[in-house]
Enzyme design. Structure first.
Site, PDB file in Angstrom:
ATOM      1  N   SER A   1      16.655  86.947 -36.466  1.00  0.00           N
ATOM      2  CA  SER A   1      15.871  87.483 -37.450  1.00  0.00           C
ATOM      3  C   SER A   1      14.331  87.477 -37.315  1.00  0.00           C
ATOM      4  O   SER A   1      13.866  87.948 -36.170  1.00  0.00           O
ATOM      5  CB  SER A   1      16.432  87.063 -38.770  1.00  0.00           C
ATOM      6  OG  SER A   1      15.725  87.925 -39.774  1.00  0.00           O
TER       7      SER A   1
ATOM      8  N   ASP B   1      21.980  96.943 -40.356  1.00  0.00           N
ATOM      9  CA  ASP B   1      21.458  95.767 -40.881  1.00  0.00           C
ATOM     10  C   ASP B   1      20.627  96.211 -41.937  1.00  0.00           C
ATOM     11  O   ASP B   1      19.724  97.008 -41.970  1.00  0.00           O
ATOM     12  CB  ASP B   1      20.658  95.273 -39.749  1.00  0.00           C
ATOM     13  CG  ASP B   1      20.215  93.850 -39.872  1.00  0.00           C
ATOM     14  OD1 ASP B   1      19.853  93.293 -40.972  1.00  0.00           O
ATOM     15  OD2 ASP B   1      19.771  93.117 -38.885  1.00  0.00           O
TER      16      ASP B   1
ATOM     17  N   HIS C   1      23.925  90.630 -40.716  1.00  0.00           N
ATOM     18  CA  HIS C   1      22.802  90.045 -40.450  1.00  0.00           C
ATOM     19  C   HIS C   1      22.776  88.687 -39.891  1.00  0.00           C
ATOM     20  O   HIS C   1      22.195  88.169 -39.160  1.00  0.00           O
ATOM     21  CB  HIS C   1      21.582  90.318 -41.222  1.00  0.00           C
ATOM     22  CG  HIS C   1      20.293  89.734 -40.838  1.00  0.00           C
ATOM     23  ND1 HIS C   1      19.420  90.505 -39.996  1.00  0.00           N
ATOM     24  CD2 HIS C   1      19.382  88.865 -41.164  1.00  0.00           C
ATOM     25  CE1 HIS C   1      18.318  90.196 -39.821  1.00  0.00           C
ATOM     26  NE2 HIS C   1      18.028  88.765 -40.407  1.00  0.00           N
TER      27      HIS C   1
END
Length: 436
Positions: A144, A386, A414
């Site tokens: 991320s 996502d 995610h």
């Protein structure tokens, strides 16, 4: 330097002194902590290093419990370094308790200007040289926001990187904060609709909770005020693989009948507080929009972009669906100025956050020219829908980074790296090595 064992692993604590401002190496220094993890029995093997860059911003590195999760796969090949990025975990902390030592809100904001990806990467480079030597290289794993940091690393210090893996973290190289949220609201609307399709009874439960919060003041166990808009933020759960189910079970226990009639249950309020409070990661809220600031993209301040862009999506208003007997939409990874009034962990940082929101001329975080010339093998998992990182942005970035190979999948959300037990990482390792 403490060394200890967990099942299947040997762990070593490391602390490093780094400049607060890398442009002033002789100035103030702060501490950065990292945890080295190696498979038991391989402590003395000449293994390549894998640096893990955590999601966030403001997230400390995961605390391992032996050889578990993605570490199971990583430790087959690597000596892993779990970095607490500056300001988080065991690194010099930055929160409501420590920041007043910097002075007033303006001084605190100036301090926090040094806590973005550009500074994190420079920290990593100092650590790399200390652990591996000047010419040593390591591999990167960016989850991320850690993927955002990986792109910054490849932009400004690619000579330190042997290979890079990114999971759900290919940022838009030229996306402003407004662009990010303009794309995010429709994604969150889709996720909310999918949740209601899966659990249709939750439509009325959410409406009942929101109606209750509109009619009376409700305090969370920690003292924070729970408003209808704050409750909408529980939609952030919907971007994870099990988030929809977690939200459903949360709503199951929403109400209880007590001496004063129907009220929100203590168990519900305690769980909601766990999902909404930023006590454990205040930098996530304080720095969130600044991670999109780049002077060459937009010299303007980010200016509470999530709040201003929300006005373009009136369907997220909570009162109209109550009046129209329609479903109430939830929100996601948006930070709003009113959070700094409601959350006791953020309230002392309200003016600091405002200063950062008004800051202009943020340094660039990416060098598109360098990325176009990239020679480092890079493999990235892009999750098909996502909720947190726009898929279209990710694929555009993938096309802009020379040699980057993608695995686009709807098998995971995610949090695929965390929940896959090493399968996501294994696929990326093989993809980067040309085995797929």
């Amino acid at each position: 330097m403490a060394v200890y064992r967990q099942p299947g692993t040997v762990i070593t604590d490391h602390t490093f002194q780094v400049p607060l401002d890398h442009a002033d190496p002789g100035g103030e220094r702060i501490e950065v902590y990292a945890r080295e993890v190696v498979a038991a029995g391989r402590e003395r093997d000449p293994l390549p290093w894998l640096l893990f860059l955590q999601g966030g911003p403001g997230g400390r590195s995961p605390r391992p419990l032996g050889r578990d999760g993605w570490l199971t796969r990583a430790l087959d090949d690597y000596r892993v370094l779990l970095l607490d990025q500056r300001g988080t975990g065991r690194s010099t902390p930055a929160n409501r308790q420590t920041l007043p030592l910097r002075g007033d809100a303006s001084a605190q904001a100036r301090y926090l200007e040094h806590f973005r990806a550009d500074s994190i990467v420079r920290d990593c480079e100092l650590i790399r040289r200390e652990l591996l030597g000047e010419d040593g290289q390591w591999s990167l794993l960016g989850q991320s926001y850690g993927g955002f940091c990986t792109l910054t690393y490849l932009s400004f210090a690619p000579e330190g990187v042997r290979e890079a893996f990114v999971t759900g973290g290919l940022a838009g190289l030229r996306s402003t904060a407004e662009d990010v949220y303009r794309a995010a609201y429709p994604r969150v609307e889709r996720k909310t609709a999918a949740h209601y399709a899966r659990y249709p009874e939750d439509v009325e439960t959410v409406r009942a909770v929101v109606r209750h919060l509109r009619e009376r003041e409700v305090r969370l166990p920690g003292g924070g005020l729970l408003t209808a808009e704050a409750f909408q933020v529980t939609g952030m759960l919907l971007g994870t693989g099990t988030g929809s189910h977690t939200l459903h079970y949360l709503l199951e226990d929403a109400f209880v009948t007590g001496g004063s009639g129907l009220q929100l249950s203590d168990s519900f309020l305690a769980e909601v507080q766990g999902h909404l409070s930023f006590a454990g990661n205040p930098l996530y809220a304080v720095l969130h929009e600044s991670i999109y600031g780049q002077r060459s993209v937009s010299p303007r301040a980010t200016g509470w972009a999530a709040e201003s862009v929300r006005a373009e999506f009136p369907q997220f208003d909570v009162d109209k669906p109550l009046a129209d007997d329609a479903p109430v939409l939830l929100t996601g990874e948006m930070i709003y100025p009113w959070m700094f009034a409601l959350d006791p962990a953020l309230a002392p940082l309200r003016e600091t956050a405002h200063h950062l929101a008004q800051h202009e001329e943020w340094p660039d975080l990416y060098d598109p020219g360098q990325l176009a010339r990239n020679e480092v093998p890079v493999a990235a998992a892009v999750y098909h829908d996502d909720m947190y990182v726009d898929t279209a942005d990710s694929l555009a970035t993938a096309r802009s980074v020379r040699g980057l190979r993608t695995w686009v999948t709807d098998e995971y959300e995610h949090d695929g790296l965390r929940v896959s037990g090493g399968r996501v990482l294994d696929r990326l390792i093989r993809l980067a090595r040309g085995e797929l």
